[in-house]
Design a protein around this motif. Sequence first.
Motif, mmCIF file in Angstrom:
data_model
loop_
_atom_site.group_PDB
_atom_site.id
_atom_site.type_symbol
_atom_site.label_atom_id
_atom_site.label_comp_id
_atom_site.label_asym_id
_atom_site.label_seq_id
_atom_site.Cartn_x
_atom_site.Cartn_y
_atom_site.Cartn_z
ATOM 1 N N GLY A 5 52.666 21.168 70.154
ATOM 2 C CA GLY A 5 52.339 21.524 71.524
ATOM 3 C C GLY A 5 51.311 22.611 71.707
ATOM 4 O O GLY A 5 51.151 23.131 72.812
ATOM 5 N N ALA A 6 50.611 23.009 70.669
ATOM 6 C CA ALA A 6 49.629 24.074 70.802
ATOM 7 C C ALA A 6 48.286 23.497 71.236
ATOM 8 O O ALA A 6 47.744 22.613 70.593
ATOM 9 N N GLN B 40 47.510 27.423 74.461
ATOM 10 C CA GLN B 40 48.472 27.065 75.498
ATOM 11 C C GLN B 40 49.615 26.275 74.862
ATOM 12 O O GLN B 40 49.384 25.385 74.043
ATOM 13 N N LEU B 41 50.846 26.632 75.214
ATOM 14 C CA LEU B 41 52.007 25.924 74.701
ATOM 15 C C LEU B 41 52.937 25.674 75.880
ATOM 16 O O LEU B 41 53.710 26.535 76.275
ATOM 17 N N ARG C 129 53.392 28.387 78.724
ATOM 18 C CA ARG C 129 53.182 29.744 78.234
ATOM 19 C C ARG C 129 52.032 29.772 77.243
ATOM 20 O O ARG C 129 51.494 28.731 76.870
ATOM 21 N N VAL C 130 51.637 30.974 76.862
ATOM 22 C CA VAL C 130 50.530 31.136 75.921
ATOM 23 C C VAL C 130 51.062 31.740 74.633
ATOM 24 O O VAL C 130 52.050 32.482 74.623
ATOM 25 N N VAL C 131 50.407 31.416 73.528
ATOM 26 C CA VAL C 131 50.880 31.847 72.214
ATOM 27 C C VAL C 131 49.699 32.259 71.349
ATOM 28 O O VAL C 131 48.543 31.973 71.654
ATOM 29 N N LEU C 132 50.021 32.927 70.251
ATOM 30 C CA LEU C 132 49.031 33.339 69.262
ATOM 31 C C LEU C 132 49.265 32.590 67.957
ATOM 32 O O LEU C 132 50.413 32.426 67.524
ATOM 33 N N ILE C 133 48.192 32.139 67.325
ATOM 34 C CA ILE C 133 48.267 31.559 65.987
ATOM 35 C C ILE C 133 47.436 32.430 65.051
ATOM 36 O O ILE C 133 46.818 33.397 65.473
ATOM 37 N N ASP C 134 47.404 32.053 63.775
ATOM 38 C CA ASP C 134 46.595 32.743 62.764
ATOM 39 C C ASP C 134 47.008 34.208 62.640
ATOM 40 O O ASP C 134 46.274 35.115 63.025
ATOM 41 N N TRP C 135 48.157 34.425 62.046
ATOM 42 C CA TRP C 135 48.722 35.769 61.909
ATOM 43 C C TRP C 135 48.402 36.395 60.553
ATOM 44 O O TRP C 135 49.099 37.315 60.116
#
Length: 262
Positions: free
Chosen positions: A93-94, A178-179, A182-188
């Motif tokens: 869902g990203a 976008q998920l 809501r919004v999310v962060l990848i690449d940690w």
Amino acid sequence: MAKTLSSTERELLAGLLGFNPCSAAYQRLEGSSHNLLRFTLRGDLLVARWPKTARPGAIWWRELSVQQLAAQHGLAPHTLALQADNQSTLLRGADPLRLGLREVAKLLQQCHQLPKVSQKLDIAHAFRYWFESCQHLHRPWTAQANQQKAEHAALKFSEFETRLVQSHGDCVATNVLQLGNRVVLIDWEYHCLAPRWWDLAIYAESQQLNSDATHDLLQNYCQAQPSRETRSQLKAFRTIYAELAILWHCATMHAPNHYQTP
């Protein structure tokens, strides 16, 4: 849209999904050190992610564990599957999205409230590491100048020694997705403990926000009119990130600096 997949992409997806996908619509997304492949399968939006270059296993697993912690708090997408041999992940869902400053500020505010599980960012080491990673002809300044920049950055970071937060460490627009609603962060992979200004500076500088947009970002993050000191802190950290980004570019792109050297 990519109509065909490379043999590597098909092998990765087969390993993640457990079967060879025959879905039609694939989209290759621009990433920094990772490949991103978005596609729809049985009505679900999925993103496969794997590094462009080999990553040490331990580092990758630490990155994944922090992402999973963030996912538990709704700040990162949950991982559906892992292919450890290729250090690849399958996310549900990203969807890439250009967010407004209000959404970005809220996301960073929530990120900085996560439990402090990372190591402290050694900013001086980062300057030295990326400088040494540059080919001699591609170095944007001298070793002496780099040492001065490293010492200046370390001194600035030390002002917040007792006020560090859990930082994403690479909050550029391509890592904000976008998920659902809501919004999310990848690449940690650059997760760290750092002053709260670090993530704000990374986003502001990488997006080249002007003074009005920077004011809006700070106002939404602080939930108050930004003071002169607040604006000054962000400006100082933006300068540090801009210099580090130049080194990163010269080292990873194996090319001379194309930015104006501060």
